[in-house]
Design an enzyme around this catalytic site. Structure first.
Site, PDB file in Angstrom:
ATOM      1  CG  ASN A   9      -3.634  -0.052   1.533  1.00  0.00           C
ATOM      2  OD1 ASN A   9      -4.146   0.631   2.422  1.00  0.00           O
ATOM      3  ND2 ASN A   9      -2.370  -0.436   1.566  1.00  0.00           N
ATOM      4  CE  LYS A  11      -0.501   2.219  -0.234  1.00  0.00           C
ATOM      5  NZ  LYS A  11       0.734   2.300  -0.995  1.00  0.00           N
ATOM      6  CG  HIS A  96       1.472  -2.200   2.878  1.00  0.00           C
ATOM      7  ND1 HIS A  96       2.427  -1.249   2.584  1.00  0.00           N
ATOM      8  CD2 HIS A  96       0.651  -2.273   1.800  1.00  0.00           C
ATOM      9  CE1 HIS A  96       2.181  -0.769   1.367  1.00  0.00           C
ATOM     10  NE2 HIS A  96       1.115  -1.380   0.869  1.00  0.00           N
ATOM     11  CB  SER A 212       2.287   1.523 -10.223  1.00  0.00           C
ATOM     12  OG  SER A 212       3.080   2.320  -9.368  1.00  0.00           O
TER      13      SER A 212
HETATM   14  P1  13P Z   1       0.032   1.990  -5.401  1.00  0.00           P
HETATM   15  O1  13P Z   1      -1.093   1.346  -6.161  1.00  0.00           O
HETATM   16  O2  13P Z   1      -0.213   3.422  -5.041  1.00  0.00           O
HETATM   17  O3  13P Z   1       1.364   1.779  -6.078  1.00  0.00           O
HETATM   18  O4  13P Z   1       0.120   1.222  -3.988  1.00  0.00           O
HETATM   19  C1  13P Z   1       0.144  -0.167  -3.951  1.00  0.00           C
HETATM   20  C2  13P Z   1       0.011  -0.591  -2.551  1.00  0.00           C
HETATM   21  O5  13P Z   1       0.901  -0.404  -1.741  1.00  0.00           O
HETATM   22  C3  13P Z   1      -1.261  -1.224  -2.138  1.00  0.00           C
HETATM   23  O6  13P Z   1      -1.163  -1.777  -0.874  1.00  0.00           O
END
Ligand code: 13P
Length: 251
Positions: A9, A11, A96, A212
């Site tokens: 993802n 983002k 999400h 994470s």
């Molecule tokens: P991180 O891996 O940066 O913690 O994000 C997890 C996440 O929200 C994936 O959708």
């Protein structure tokens, strides 16, 4: 035997050109390394086309980060499921925690979006997860149960669904849930899905962990019986790290 699924993802990161480069780096680094594992990337809407072209024929799936529940109309800033299918997406992430936290997403709107996405032929990754305050006050299971029940209200077929358990306190914080903590919630989700949809559907459902996930902890998480892959944020922005996580899920 459930096939593991690892999705990056991205983002709100990467321009169109940067997304294209990252997709190309991924293909080069992945090679044939993901046998026995499904892999997807979720770039921004703007970069879906370029990233989609870059991964064409590679077997990597094109995933969107959200979709609206109407086909079209006066919904400034939104993108519909129909548009995503036409853009070559096979899946969409819905609910999400960042959408819930910053953009007013509720279980009701999550449910509407899932129904529309499924009706447009998209696979859906439904995200659920508790905040730190909820975990500390002992309501994790109740919160997850309401997110699953209400998110899937009036949906009879979950064969195109993946659930991602993403504890909010573990997202982008460097604090991963321990494999035991994650497994406990994944088992809870599968048990609940068995009550709602029967044992067979629950046994076939893939449940990803997100929060994470890194090359250093992926193998331990993915070894748990009810963890069927990962939804990866930060580490998916680096091709080498993402590939290492995919390898941990492959065999
Ligand atoms: P991180 O891996 O940066 O913690 O994000 C997890 C996440 O929200 C994936 O959708």
């Amino acid at each position: 035997m459930r096939t593991k699924i690892v999705v990056g993802n991205w983002k709100m990161n990467n321009t169109i050109a940067e997304s294209e480069i990252l997709a190309q780096e991924l293909i080069a680094a992945l090679g044939e390394n993901f046998s026995g594992c499904e892999v997807g990337i979720a770039p921004t809407f703007l970069a879906l086309d370029a990233a989609g072209k870059a991964i064409e024929g590679s077997g990597i799936q094109l995933v969107a980060q959200n979709c609206h529940y109407e086909n079209d109309g006066a919904y400034t800033g939104e993108v519909s499921a129909r548009m995503l299918t036409a853009a070559g997406c096979s899946s969409v992430i819905i609910g999400h925690s960042e959408r819930r936290q910053y953009f007013g997403e509720t279980n009701v709107t999550v449910n509407l979006r899932i129904k529309k996405a499924l009706s447009e032929g998209l696979n859906v990754i439904l995200c659920v997860g508790e905040t730190l305050a909820q975990r500390e006050s002992g309501v994790t299971e109740a919160i997850i149960a309401s997110q699953v029940r209400e998110g899937l209200m009036d949906i009879s077929d979950i064969s195109s669904l993946v659930i991602a358990y993403e504890p909010v306190w573990a997202i982008g914080t460097g604090k991963t849930a321990s494999s035991a903590q994650a497994e406990e919630v994944h088992l809870h989700i599968r048990t609940l899905v068995a009550e709602l949809y029967g044992k067979e559907a629950a046994a076939a459902l893939r449940i990803q962990y997100g929060g994470s996930v890194k090359p250093s902890n992926a193998a331990e998480l993915f070894a748990m019986p009810n963890i069927d892959g990962g939804l990866i944020g930060g580490a998916s922005l680096n091709a080498a790290d993402f590939v290492a996580i995919v390898k941990a899920a492959s065999h």
